[in-house]
Design a protein around this motif. Structure first.
Motif, PDB file in Angstrom:
ATOM      1  N   MET A   1      14.017  -3.526  27.915  1.00 20.56           N
ATOM      2  CA  MET A   1      12.906  -3.032  28.716  1.00 20.56           C
ATOM      3  C   MET A   1      13.389  -1.826  29.515  1.00 20.56           C
ATOM      4  O   MET A   1      14.450  -1.845  30.107  1.00 20.56           O
ATOM      5  CB  MET A   1      12.405  -4.128  29.653  1.00 20.56           C
ATOM      6  N   LYS A   2      12.603  -0.817  29.517  1.00 17.78           N
ATOM      7  CA  LYS A   2      12.945   0.421  30.216  1.00 17.78           C
ATOM      8  C   LYS A   2      12.215   0.439  31.564  1.00 17.78           C
ATOM      9  O   LYS A   2      11.047   0.080  31.655  1.00 17.78           O
ATOM     10  CB  LYS A   2      12.504   1.608  29.356  1.00 17.78           C
ATOM     11  N   ILE A   3      12.931   0.828  32.601  1.00 15.29           N
ATOM     12  CA  ILE A   3      12.309   0.963  33.919  1.00 15.29           C
ATOM     13  C   ILE A   3      12.415   2.434  34.324  1.00 15.29           C
ATOM     14  O   ILE A   3      13.443   3.069  34.144  1.00 15.29           O
ATOM     15  CB  ILE A   3      12.977   0.037  34.962  1.00 15.29           C
ATOM     16  N   GLU A  33      20.283  -1.455  34.331  1.00 14.46           N
ATOM     17  CA  GLU A  33      21.474  -2.180  33.901  1.00 14.46           C
ATOM     18  C   GLU A  33      21.258  -3.692  33.970  1.00 14.46           C
ATOM     19  O   GLU A  33      21.696  -4.436  33.079  1.00 14.46           O
ATOM     20  CB  GLU A  33      22.678  -1.777  34.750  1.00 14.46           C
ATOM     21  N   SER A  34      20.571  -4.156  34.997  1.00 14.33           N
ATOM     22  CA  SER A  34      20.279  -5.588  35.127  1.00 14.33           C
ATOM     23  C   SER A  34      19.385  -6.057  33.996  1.00 14.33           C
ATOM     24  O   SER A  34      19.610  -7.130  33.404  1.00 14.33           O
ATOM     25  CB  SER A  34      19.607  -5.882  36.469  1.00 14.33           C
ATOM     26  N   LEU A  35      18.368  -5.269  33.676  1.00 12.13           N
ATOM     27  CA  LEU A  35      17.464  -5.642  32.590  1.00 12.13           C
ATOM     28  C   LEU A  35      18.177  -5.595  31.234  1.00 12.13           C
ATOM     29  O   LEU A  35      17.907  -6.434  30.363  1.00 12.13           O
ATOM     30  CB  LEU A  35      16.236  -4.739  32.587  1.00 12.13           C
ATOM     31  N   VAL A  40      20.955  -9.080  26.813  1.00 11.19           N
ATOM     32  CA  VAL A  40      22.157  -9.672  26.221  1.00 11.19           C
ATOM     33  C   VAL A  40      22.098 -11.196  26.358  1.00 11.19           C
ATOM     34  O   VAL A  40      22.416 -11.932  25.419  1.00 11.19           O
ATOM     35  CB  VAL A  40      23.432  -9.112  26.896  1.00 11.19           C
ATOM     36  N   LEU A  41      21.671 -11.675  27.527  1.00  9.77           N
ATOM     37  CA  LEU A  41      21.577 -13.117  27.751  1.00  9.77           C
ATOM     38  C   LEU A  41      20.535 -13.768  26.847  1.00  9.77           C
ATOM     39  O   LEU A  41      20.694 -14.918  26.443  1.00  9.77           O
ATOM     40  CB  LEU A  41      21.257 -13.406  29.221  1.00  9.77           C
TER      41      LEU A  41
END
Length: 94
Positions: A1-3, A33-35, A40-41
């Motif tokens: 997802m892009k913010i 980076e968090s998204l 990955v999770l």
């Protein structure tokens, strides 16, 4: 997802935060980076893991309730400023 930076600006507006242009850029990068890490999770296989509401087991740390004699009335009302009909008397509040 892009913010995008406009998303961070909207979030700051909703949260009533005044951010500088540098802060908006930094928060955009951090949230992106968090998204990315969340993506990955999502790829981890959790099919063999049972759902759990708590990580640690719940253990009752309270003692068992036992009936026991209460305090004597005279001892209970010994330091009471006033007592009336076996109850504490307090000033009336409207």
């Amino acid at each position: 997802m892009k913010i995008a930076e406009k998303d961070v600006e909207q979030l700051a507006l909703t949260s009533r935060l005044e951010l500088t242009a540098e802060e908006i850029t930094a928060y955009t990068k951090s949230l992106h980076e968090s998204l990315d890490y969340m993506e990955v999770l999502k790829q981890c296989d959790t099919g063999a893991i049972d759902p759990a509401a708590l990580v640690l087991p719940i253990i009752n740390v309270f003692r068992e309730d036992k009936v026991q004699a209460g305090m004597d009335k005279e001892l209970v009302f010994a330091n009471a400023p006033e007592e009336e009909d076996g109850a504490f008397k307090v000033p009336r509040i409207l």
